[in-house]
Design an enzyme around this catalytic site. Structure first.
Site, PDB file in Angstrom:
ATOM      1  N   LYS A 117       0.824  -1.217   0.000  1.00 16.87           N
ATOM      2  CA  LYS A 117       0.000   0.000   0.000  1.00 16.87           C
ATOM      3  C   LYS A 117       0.863   1.274   0.000  1.00 16.87           C
ATOM      4  CE  LYS A 117      -4.047  -2.097   2.232  1.00 16.87           C
ATOM      5  NZ  LYS A 117      -5.000  -1.989   3.382  1.00 16.87           N
TER       6      LYS A 117
ATOM      7  N   HIS B 229      -2.231  -5.333   1.547  1.00 17.71           N
ATOM      8  CA  HIS B 229      -3.474  -6.051   1.268  1.00 17.71           C
ATOM      9  C   HIS B 229      -3.128  -7.459   0.850  1.00 17.71           C
ATOM     10  CE1 HIS B 229      -7.367  -7.165  -0.482  1.00 17.71           C
ATOM     11  NE2 HIS B 229      -6.638  -7.704  -1.441  1.00 17.71           N
TER      12      HIS B 229
ATOM     13  N   GLU C  56      -9.617 -10.634  -7.646  1.00 19.38           N
ATOM     14  CA  GLU C  56      -8.707  -9.499  -7.455  1.00 19.38           C
ATOM     15  C   GLU C  56      -7.535  -9.549  -8.437  1.00 19.38           C
ATOM     16  OE1 GLU C  56      -9.657  -9.098  -2.657  1.00 19.38           O
ATOM     17  OE2 GLU C  56      -7.645  -9.633  -3.324  1.00 19.38           O
TER      18      GLU C  56
ATOM     19  N   ARG D 198       2.009  -6.311   9.747  1.00 18.24           N
ATOM     20  CA  ARG D 198       1.295  -5.193  10.382  1.00 18.24           C
ATOM     21  C   ARG D 198       1.708  -5.027  11.842  1.00 18.24           C
ATOM     22  NH1 ARG D 198      -4.491  -6.834   7.601  1.00 18.24           N
ATOM     23  NH2 ARG D 198      -4.390  -5.451   5.777  1.00 18.24           N
TER      24      ARG D 198
ATOM     25  N   ASN E   5      -2.175   0.301   7.234  1.00 16.04           N
ATOM     26  CA  ASN E   5      -1.810  -1.082   7.584  1.00 16.04           C
ATOM     27  C   ASN E   5      -0.991  -1.800   6.521  1.00 16.04           C
ATOM     28  OD1 ASN E   5      -3.817  -1.666   5.774  1.00 16.04           O
ATOM     29  ND2 ASN E   5      -5.153  -2.717   7.235  1.00 16.04           N
TER      30      ASN E   5
ATOM     31  N   TYR F 178     -12.361  -2.602  -3.608  1.00  9.68           N
ATOM     32  CA  TYR F 178     -12.931  -2.574  -2.257  1.00  9.68           C
ATOM     33  C   TYR F 178     -14.465  -2.561  -2.277  1.00  9.68           C
ATOM     34  CZ  TYR F 178      -8.379  -1.937   0.035  1.00  9.68           C
ATOM     35  OH  TYR F 178      -7.099  -2.123   0.527  1.00  9.68           O
TER      36      TYR F 178
ATOM     37  N   THR G  14      -6.127  -6.974  10.790  1.00  6.41           N
ATOM     38  CA  THR G  14      -6.394  -5.757  10.004  1.00  6.41           C
ATOM     39  C   THR G  14      -5.895  -4.508  10.720  1.00  6.41           C
ATOM     40  OG1 THR G  14      -8.336  -6.804   9.022  1.00  6.41           O
ATOM     41  CG2 THR G  14      -8.220  -4.391   8.917  1.00  6.41           C
TER      42      THR G  14
ATOM     43  N   PHE H 156     -15.789   3.873   6.657  1.00  3.65           N
ATOM     44  CA  PHE H 156     -14.398   4.117   6.286  1.00  3.65           C
ATOM     45  C   PHE H 156     -14.146   4.030   4.778  1.00  3.65           C
ATOM     46  CE2 PHE H 156     -14.746  -0.435   7.376  1.00  3.65           C
ATOM     47  CZ  PHE H 156     -14.198  -1.040   6.243  1.00  3.65           C
TER      48      PHE H 156
HETATM   49  P1  DAT Z   1      -8.069  -6.603   5.500  1.00  4.77           P
HETATM   50  O1  DAT Z   1      -7.230  -5.575   4.774  1.00  4.77           O
HETATM   51  O2  DAT Z   1      -7.362  -7.150   6.707  1.00  4.77           O
HETATM   52  O3  DAT Z   1      -8.573  -7.688   4.595  1.00  4.77           O
HETATM   53  P2  DAT Z   1     -10.766  -5.547   5.467  1.00  4.77           P
HETATM   54  O4  DAT Z   1     -10.944  -6.248   4.159  1.00  4.77           O
HETATM   55  O5  DAT Z   1     -11.774  -5.806   6.528  1.00  4.77           O
HETATM   56  O6  DAT Z   1      -9.331  -5.834   6.089  1.00  4.77           O
HETATM   57  O7  DAT Z   1     -10.725  -3.967   5.222  1.00  4.77           O
HETATM   58  C1  DAT Z   1     -10.060  -3.439   4.097  1.00  4.77           C
HETATM   59  C2  DAT Z   1      -9.270  -2.235   4.543  1.00  4.77           C
HETATM   60  O8  DAT Z   1     -10.156  -1.212   5.002  1.00  4.77           O
HETATM   61  C3  DAT Z   1      -8.339  -2.487   5.719  1.00  4.77           C
HETATM   62  O9  DAT Z   1      -7.092  -2.999   5.302  1.00  4.77           O
HETATM   63  C4  DAT Z   1      -8.212  -1.130   6.339  1.00  4.77           C
HETATM   64  C5  DAT Z   1      -9.575  -0.504   6.088  1.00  4.77           C
HETATM   65  N1  DAT Z   1     -10.462  -0.669   7.250  1.00  4.77           N
HETATM   66  C6  DAT Z   1     -11.114  -1.791   7.624  1.00  4.77           C
HETATM   67  N2  DAT Z   1     -11.825  -1.588   8.735  1.00  4.77           N
HETATM   68  C7  DAT Z   1     -11.631  -0.282   9.066  1.00  4.77           C
HETATM   69  C8  DAT Z   1     -12.087   0.567  10.120  1.00  4.77           C
HETATM   70  N3  DAT Z   1     -12.925   0.106  11.062  1.00  4.77           N
HETATM   71  N4  DAT Z   1     -11.664   1.849  10.127  1.00  4.77           N
HETATM   72  C9  DAT Z   1     -10.824   2.327   9.187  1.00  4.77           C
HETATM   73  N5  DAT Z   1     -10.350   1.582   8.163  1.00  4.77           N
HETATM   74  C10 DAT Z   1     -10.746   0.306   8.113  1.00  4.77           C
HETATM   75 MG    MG Z   2      -9.935  -7.634   3.022  1.00  2.00          MG
END
Ligand code: DAT
Ligand code: MG
Length: 148
Positions: A9, A115, A126, A102, A112, A49, A91, A57
């Site tokens: 990222k 991905h 993806e 992370r 973080n 996404y 995450t 978010f």
């Molecule tokens: P991951 O990247 O672990 O698969 P995810 O798919 O649930 O996590 O979310 C995608 C991204 O969105 C994550 O890397 C960071 C952001 N994100 C997720 N939950 C969040 C939150 N509660 N507040 C802010 N950003 C968030």
């Molecule tokens: Mg994810």
């Protein structure tokens, strides 16, 4: 053999952590079969996404991922999807265990670093968003017989 999509990222590129992150995954035994640097546009970010559309978010996430270049990589290996998720950590870097990417390099959920696809089905979708079939290289490595 499984394939998973990894994105290094914008925060990781800006902080000079791309090599460190790629090195960890490579040394684990995973094979790079596609790699490119790109600056994601809003349309690609929204597609990548899409499952998070409507969440509080979402807009911030799209702004972040499009704020600066990223590196997209397809890693291949036995159980690649789950292994990469484990090596990424939770995450929210605040909850991620030391020893994970992370957990070692982040403190905030908005930054973080990496991905990784969360299932084989999503990995396939993806990978198709970022790479054409010709951009994915299938090749043998002598070391693979010592890995799995
Ligand atoms: P991951 O990247 O672990 O698969 P995810 O798919 O649930 O996590 O979310 C995608 C991204 O969105 C994550 O890397 C960071 C952001 N994100 C997720 N939950 C969040 C939150 N509660 N507040 C802010 N950003 C968030
Ligand atoms: Mg994810």
């Amino acid at each position: 053999m499984e394939r998973s999509l990894v994105l290094i990222k914008p925060d990781a590129i800006q902080r000079g952590l791309a090599g460190e992150i790629i090195t960890r995954l490579e040394r684990k035994g995973l094979k790079i079969v596609a790699l490119k640097m790109l600056h994601m546009d809003k349309a690609l970010a929204q597609r990548h996404y899409a499952v998070h559309k409507g969440k509080a978010f979402f807009d911030g996430l799209v702004n972040f991922i499009t704020s600066s270049p990223i590196i997209a990589i397809v890693f291949q290996g036995e159980n690649a999807v789950e292994i990469i998720r484990q090596m990424m950590g939770e995450t929210d870097p605040a909850n991620a265990h030391p020893g994970t990417i992370r957990g070692d390099f982040g403190i905030d959920i908005g930054y973080n670093l990496i991905h990784g696809s969360d299932s084989l089905e999503n990995a396939s979708k993806e990978i198709d968003l970022f790479f054409s079939g010709e951009e994915i290289l299938d090749y043998d490595r002598e070391i693979d017989k010592w890995i799995s």
